[in-house]
Design a protein around this motif. Sequence first.
Motif, PDB file in Angstrom:
ATOM      1  N   THR A   1      62.095  24.584 178.019  1.00 47.35           N
ATOM      2  CA  THR A   1      61.303  24.108 176.745  1.00 47.35           C
ATOM      3  C   THR A   1      60.155  23.285 177.310  1.00 47.35           C
ATOM      4  N   ASP A   2      59.160  22.843 176.486  1.00 50.35           N
ATOM      5  CA  ASP A   2      58.002  22.252 176.862  1.00 50.35           C
ATOM      6  C   ASP A   2      58.345  20.876 177.174  1.00 50.35           C
TER       7      ASP A   2
ATOM      8  N   THR B   1      54.324  31.198 173.905  1.00 51.27           N
ATOM      9  CA  THR B   1      53.453  30.296 173.103  1.00 51.27           C
ATOM     10  C   THR B   1      53.614  30.757 171.352  1.00 51.27           C
TER      11      THR B   1
ATOM     12  N   ASN C   1      55.069  28.426 167.726  1.00 50.26           N
ATOM     13  CA  ASN C   1      55.488  27.317 167.097  1.00 50.26           C
ATOM     14  C   ASN C   1      55.533  26.177 168.526  1.00 50.26           C
ATOM     15  N   ASN C   2      56.287  26.551 169.326  1.00 49.33           N
ATOM     16  CA  ASN C   2      56.407  25.663 170.650  1.00 49.33           C
ATOM     17  C   ASN C   2      56.399  26.406 171.862  1.00 49.33           C
ATOM     18  N   GLU C   3      56.104  25.715 172.690  1.00 46.55           N
ATOM     19  CA  GLU C   3      55.911  26.703 173.833  1.00 46.55           C
ATOM     20  C   GLU C   3      56.973  26.617 174.795  1.00 46.55           C
TER      21      GLU C   3
END
Length: 150
Positions: free
Chosen positions: A138-139, A116, A118-120
């Motif tokens: 990726t998320d 976790t 900037n992006n998950e």
Amino acid sequence: MKKVIYTALLMTGLSVGSFAKTVNDEGKEAKNNAPAKVKYSSELADAENVVWSSSARFKKATFVKDGVQMTAFYNRVNEYVATTQLIEVTQLPATAIKSLIKHYPGYQMGEIIKYTGNNEAYFVNLRNEKENFLVKITDDANIGYFKDLK
């Protein structure tokens, strides 16, 4: 550059069970003290058993929060970068599980790391009798090869 950061975070996350001694900026062993100027993030609020260590690229706080062992990473200017934690397969999004089954039949899942920042993202260790590697999910449930493991 992103791959280098992800690789550093991932390898550190994979070793989340082993604690390195805490080292201060002068290279001397410290007594689990936080770096003097770390801008604390909400990740460390209510954290227990915080153990700090440092590498050439990151400062790392390994801790327990709400009963879950986690690791928070800070850059060399003490700004929060990301948090990692080991998770169970049941914590992966359902679309990611379906995609893993479809694209990697016959592979066993090993450790799963939730990243976790900037992006998950999720990093899943997949292996069979011939291969052992990581994939990144990726998320939005896209799966891609990340790195071979030995």
